[in-house]
Scaffold this motif. Structure first.
Motif, PDB file in Angstrom:
ATOM      1  N   UNK A 110      43.040  70.405  64.066  1.00  0.00           N
ATOM      2  CA  UNK A 110      42.872  68.972  63.786  1.00  0.00           C
ATOM      3  C   UNK A 110      41.534  68.657  63.146  1.00  0.00           C
ATOM      4  N   UNK A 111      40.751  69.677  62.771  1.00  0.00           N
ATOM      5  CA  UNK A 111      39.422  69.409  62.228  1.00  0.00           C
ATOM      6  C   UNK A 111      39.101  70.355  61.077  1.00  0.00           C
ATOM      7  N   UNK A 112      38.401  69.773  60.092  1.00  0.00           N
ATOM      8  CA  UNK A 112      37.885  70.545  58.973  1.00  0.00           C
ATOM      9  C   UNK A 112      36.385  70.721  59.193  1.00  0.00           C
ATOM     10  N   UNK A 113      35.928  71.955  59.138  1.00  0.00           N
ATOM     11  CA  UNK A 113      34.516  72.272  59.350  1.00  0.00           C
ATOM     12  C   UNK A 113      33.946  72.814  58.044  1.00  0.00           C
ATOM     13  N   UNK A 114      32.820  72.281  57.630  1.00  0.00           N
ATOM     14  CA  UNK A 114      32.142  72.778  56.435  1.00  0.00           C
ATOM     15  C   UNK A 114      30.648  72.848  56.692  1.00  0.00           C
ATOM     16  N   UNK A 115      30.027  73.882  56.140  1.00  0.00           N
ATOM     17  CA  UNK A 115      28.586  74.049  56.292  1.00  0.00           C
ATOM     18  C   UNK A 115      28.008  74.484  54.946  1.00  0.00           C
ATOM     19  N   UNK A 116      26.878  73.911  54.576  1.00  0.00           N
ATOM     20  CA  UNK A 116      26.231  74.293  53.327  1.00  0.00           C
ATOM     21  C   UNK A 116      24.786  73.828  53.358  1.00  0.00           C
ATOM     22  N   UNK A 117      23.986  74.379  52.446  1.00  0.00           N
ATOM     23  CA  UNK A 117      22.588  73.981  52.323  1.00  0.00           C
ATOM     24  C   UNK A 117      21.658  74.969  53.000  1.00  0.00           C
ATOM     25  N   UNK A 165      36.285  66.172  50.434  1.00  0.00           N
ATOM     26  CA  UNK A 165      37.167  65.407  51.320  1.00  0.00           C
ATOM     27  C   UNK A 165      36.714  63.952  51.342  1.00  0.00           C
ATOM     28  N   UNK A 166      37.631  63.046  51.073  1.00  0.00           N
ATOM     29  CA  UNK A 166      37.331  61.619  51.055  1.00  0.00           C
ATOM     30  C   UNK A 166      37.799  60.985  52.356  1.00  0.00           C
ATOM     31  N   UNK A 167      36.903  60.194  52.961  1.00  0.00           N
ATOM     32  CA  UNK A 167      37.222  59.521  54.219  1.00  0.00           C
ATOM     33  C   UNK A 167      36.577  58.148  54.229  1.00  0.00           C
ATOM     34  N   UNK A 223      33.059  70.925  50.365  1.00  0.00           N
ATOM     35  CA  UNK A 223      33.108  72.360  50.649  1.00  0.00           C
ATOM     36  C   UNK A 223      32.783  73.034  49.314  1.00  0.00           C
ATOM     37  N   UNK A 224      31.509  73.353  49.064  1.00  0.00           N
ATOM     38  CA  UNK A 224      31.129  73.824  47.725  1.00  0.00           C
ATOM     39  C   UNK A 224      31.451  75.289  47.477  1.00  0.00           C
ATOM     40  N   UNK A 225      31.747  75.583  46.210  1.00  0.00           N
ATOM     41  CA  UNK A 225      31.887  76.955  45.714  1.00  0.00           C
ATOM     42  C   UNK A 225      32.876  77.799  46.503  1.00  0.00           C
ATOM     43  N   UNK A 226      34.085  77.246  46.669  1.00  0.00           N
ATOM     44  CA  UNK A 226      35.190  78.048  47.215  1.00  0.00           C
ATOM     45  C   UNK A 226      36.087  78.440  46.049  1.00  0.00           C
TER      46      UNK A 226
END
Length: 521
Positions: free
Chosen positions: A437-444, A479-481, A490-493
């Motif tokens: 139920x969740x999208x997780x993204x990490x960057x930077x 992702x738009x919310x 989610x960059x560079x996938x």
């Protein structure tokens, strides 16, 4: 917007003690202008217009109180304000989402506060402010504003409580769960957390603002700043110091100044930080020393959390946490601090408690993220190399023009490996995971964030590809919310992975019928 129905509800004014606040507040607001007048007068000339402008600000502040009134009808909350340009703002009471309380030091000295009414973002209003409510009347006004307002029943996943075993918010001793049940603070904030303030780099921003103000002074009246005796004396003294010692000394002074400024700002903003619940879906956050603020959050509008770990803060084991909310107004950009800069373990614990019970196979705050592969790795190093090349070209041009000596190239002995290490850290920081139920993204790296986003709150995706990303076979999935900053990337996938995530989320995530979904190339 259609006019609200007429009502016999009386128009009210805020507390008369508010007349004492605007003059002082306006004088403080015009303090830079008055400082400019004093500085200009010390080197010749007397800009009398600055004093007139400051006095005019005081008069305008008083007129604002005189011309402002409000009333609460059974269906609307209305505010009238303005002297030359009269305006009435009317908001249906069904749009009210929160009632928050804020008090500056001036307000607290006279026993007043500002009551802010948060409205639905879809209504297009930032909310209503009642500036000058007596502290003794706040509870009654809050109850009156929220009377008769009903919100949709929360889904089971929205009822917050003790975090299940295995999640980031686990509390083996049960102390946090007991605190929540009793409505006590469970943030764990301590005064000793102020030690993390210098590593948030907020002091650096303040120094940039001070430098900009100094630059404005320099351009005022034909170089006003360098005409001041104290500035001329400082320049003369600095010119007699060897260059290496001057650079080292200036760097030391700047680091100390930035650290002190960050420490003061942290203490003023987050002293007494507390977070507690009064029921299963209502979260309260309070903080501030001179200016206190209490925010009431309806957790049925929570769409995720942001775990912020900038490089400087990460180096000392720190982190901060924001809640991603809808319907809390544009003044906070949909983000609310639920744990200021402090130990990472405490941030993870509070983030897990705010997220609540997790119907997931893995904890989104600690789960392993899918790496972004060799192409994203190469892209990070390529961008670092381009940045170093641009700096080298600028140095070369400046040297050919005679502005720099050849000794400046020694800087690149440290710059090149630093750029490589930063590129490597940025790549290691990339990752994502799509849970139940969740999208997780990490960057930077310098500003690393781990975003945990409820897939039910995602209303669409954009797959964006720059020229260089197309050559590398990569894309950025956005992702738009309706919550927070509205766009989380989610960059560079790989292109295939981006569309797989978009298809999976849009197909399986339940959402209200009023929300449209889609993916855009």
């Amino acid at each position: 917007m259609a006019s609200p129905p007429s009502s016999s509800a009386p128009w009210r004014r805020v507390n008369p003690r508010m007349l004492l606040v605007p003059p002082v507040r306006e004088l403080i607001r015009y303090l830079p202008v008055l400082l400019l007048a004093v500085v200009a007068g010390s080197v010749g000339g007397e800009p009398w217009w600055t004093y007139v402008l400051s006095g005019l600000g005081v008069v305008i502040g008083i007129l604002r109180w005189v011309t402002t009134s409000y009333r609460i009808t059974p269906t609307h909350v209305q505010v009238r304000r303005g002297f030359l340009n009269r305006r009435m703002l009317s908001v249906p009471r069904e749009r009210i989402r929160s009632v928050d309380v804020e008090a500056t030091l001036l307000h607290r000295l006279v026993g007043l506060a500002v009551v802010k009414v948060g409205t639905s973002a879809s209504h297009g209003q930032d909310g209503l402010d009642f500036d000058g409510i007596a502290a003794t009347d706040i509870a009654g006004l809050r109850a009156e504003l929220l009377q008769g307002i009903t919100l949709p029943a929360p889904p089971p996943s929205a009822v917050r409580g003790a975090t299940p075993s295995g999640s980031a918010g686990v509390d083996p001793s049960g102390a946090m769960a007991d605190a929540e049940a009793a409505g006590r603070d469970f943030s764990g904030w301590k005064w000793s957390w102020a030690r993390f303030a210098p590593f948030t780099l907020t002091g650096v921003g303040a120094l940039f603002a001070a430098a900009f103000f100094a630059l404005q002074l320099q351009f005022f009246d034909g170089g006003l700043l360098v005409r001041l005796p104290i500035v001329r004396a400082g320049i003369d003294a600095a010119s007699r110091i060897p260059t290496i010692e001057l650079v080292i000394g200036a760097a030391f002074v700047l680091v100390v100044a930035a650290s002190v400024i960050a420490l003061v700002r942290y203490v003023l903003a987050y002293s007494g930080f507390a977070i507690w619940r009064t029921d299963a879906t209502t979260l309260h956050v309070r903080h501030g020393l001179l200016r206190t603020r209490q925010v009431t959050l309806d957790e049925r509008r929570l769409r995720g959390v942001s775990l912020n770990e900038p490089l400087s803060l990460r180096a000392v084991g720190g982190a901060s946490v924001h809640a991603i909310m809808t319907g809390i107004g544009r003044d906070r950009a949909g983000l609310v601090v639920v744990e200021p800069a402090g130990p990472r373990a405490d941030g993870m614990r509070v983030a897990g408690a705010v997220l609540g019970p997790l119907d997931e196979d893995a904890d989104p705050l600690t789960c392993e993220l899918q790496p972004h592969g060799i192409r994203a790795h190469r892209r990070r190093y390529t961008r670092a190399a381009v940045g170093v090349a641009v700096i080298a070209a600028a140095v070369l041009v400046a040297q050919l023009l005679g502005y720099l000596s050849p000794a400046v190239w020694i800087v690149f002995v440290g710059l090149v490996p630093a750029a490589a290490l930063l590129a490597e850290d940025r790549w290691r920081g990339l990752g994502h995971a799509l849970l139940r139920t969740r999208l997780v993204t990490r960057h930077g790296s310098l500003a690393r964030k781990r975003i945990v986003l409820d897939t039910a709150g995602i209303i669409g995706f954009t797959v964006r590809r720059s020229f260089f990303q197309r050559r590398a076979g990569l894309a950025t999935l956005i992702a738009t919310t309706a919550a927070g900053r509205h766009r989380y990337s989610v960059p560079d996938v790989s292109v295939e992975e981006a569309w797989r995530i978009a298809d999976d989320v849009l197909v399986r995530a339940p959402r209200p019928a009023s929300e449209t979904t889609g993916a855009q190339r």
